[in-house]
Design a protein around this motif. Structure first.
Motif, PDB file in Angstrom:
ATOM      1  N   LYS A 133       0.843  -1.197   0.000  1.00  0.00           N
ATOM      2  CA  LYS A 133       0.000   0.000   0.000  1.00  0.00           C
ATOM      3  C   LYS A 133       0.878   1.247   0.000  1.00  0.00           C
ATOM      4  N   TRP A 134       1.918   1.247   0.828  1.00  0.00           N
ATOM      5  CA  TRP A 134       2.811   2.407   0.912  1.00  0.00           C
ATOM      6  C   TRP A 134       3.548   2.603  -0.399  1.00  0.00           C
ATOM      7  N   LYS A 135       3.973   1.485  -1.015  1.00  0.00           N
ATOM      8  CA  LYS A 135       4.700   1.566  -2.283  1.00  0.00           C
ATOM      9  C   LYS A 135       3.838   2.161  -3.383  1.00  0.00           C
ATOM     10  N   ARG A 136       2.579   1.725  -3.444  1.00  0.00           N
ATOM     11  CA  ARG A 136       1.666   2.282  -4.452  1.00  0.00           C
ATOM     12  C   ARG A 136       1.456   3.767  -4.220  1.00  0.00           C
ATOM     13  N   GLN A 137       1.326   4.157  -2.953  1.00  0.00           N
ATOM     14  CA  GLN A 137       1.131   5.561  -2.613  1.00  0.00           C
ATOM     15  C   GLN A 137       2.357   6.368  -3.035  1.00  0.00           C
ATOM     16  N   GLN A 197       4.460   5.622  -5.395  1.00  0.00           N
ATOM     17  CA  GLN A 197       4.498   5.666  -6.856  1.00  0.00           C
ATOM     18  C   GLN A 197       3.564   6.746  -7.386  1.00  0.00           C
ATOM     19  N   ARG A 198       2.363   6.857  -6.790  1.00  0.00           N
ATOM     20  CA  ARG A 198       1.428   7.912  -7.195  1.00  0.00           C
ATOM     21  C   ARG A 198       2.036   9.286  -6.955  1.00  0.00           C
ATOM     22  N   GLN A 199       2.692   9.443  -5.808  1.00  0.00           N
ATOM     23  CA  GLN A 199       3.316  10.714  -5.464  1.00  0.00           C
ATOM     24  C   GLN A 199       4.389  11.076  -6.488  1.00  0.00           C
ATOM     25  N   ARG A 258       4.527  14.888 -13.319  1.00  0.00           N
ATOM     26  CA  ARG A 258       3.554  15.682 -14.073  1.00  0.00           C
ATOM     27  C   ARG A 258       3.741  17.165 -13.785  1.00  0.00           C
ATOM     28  N   ASP A 287       4.592  10.013  -9.624  1.00  0.00           N
ATOM     29  CA  ASP A 287       3.936  10.332 -10.891  1.00  0.00           C
ATOM     30  C   ASP A 287       3.421  11.760 -10.873  1.00  0.00           C
ATOM     31  N   ARG A 288       2.844  12.175  -9.748  1.00  0.00           N
ATOM     32  CA  ARG A 288       2.319  13.535  -9.620  1.00  0.00           C
ATOM     33  C   ARG A 288       3.461  14.547  -9.730  1.00  0.00           C
TER      34      ARG A 288
END
Length: 47
Positions: free
Chosen positions: A28-32, A34-36, A42, A38-39
Motif C-alpha cells: 500500500k505504501w509503495k503504491r502511494q 508511486q502515485r506521489q 507531471r 507520478d504527480r
C-alpha cells in the motif's frame, strides 16, 4: 532550465522509490509513493 527541474524530480522520485524498496514489503505504501512520484513528474513537466 526545465531539464534541470525534470532531473530534480527524477532524483526525488528515485529517492522515494529506493526508500520504498528498502521498506519491508508494504504494498500500500509503495503504491502511494508511486502515485506521489507520478504527480511530481507531471508537475515538473508542466513547469
Amino acid at each position: 532550465m526545465s531539464m534541470l527541474k525534470t532531473a530534480a524530480a527524477g532524483m526525488i522520485g528515485f529517492a522515494v522509490g529506493a526508500g520504498a524498496m528498502m521498506m519491508p514489503g508494504n504494498q500500500k505504501w509503495k503504491r502511494q509513493a508511486q502515485r506521489q512520484v507520478d504527480r511530481m513528474i507531471r508537475i515538473a513537466k508542466s513547469w
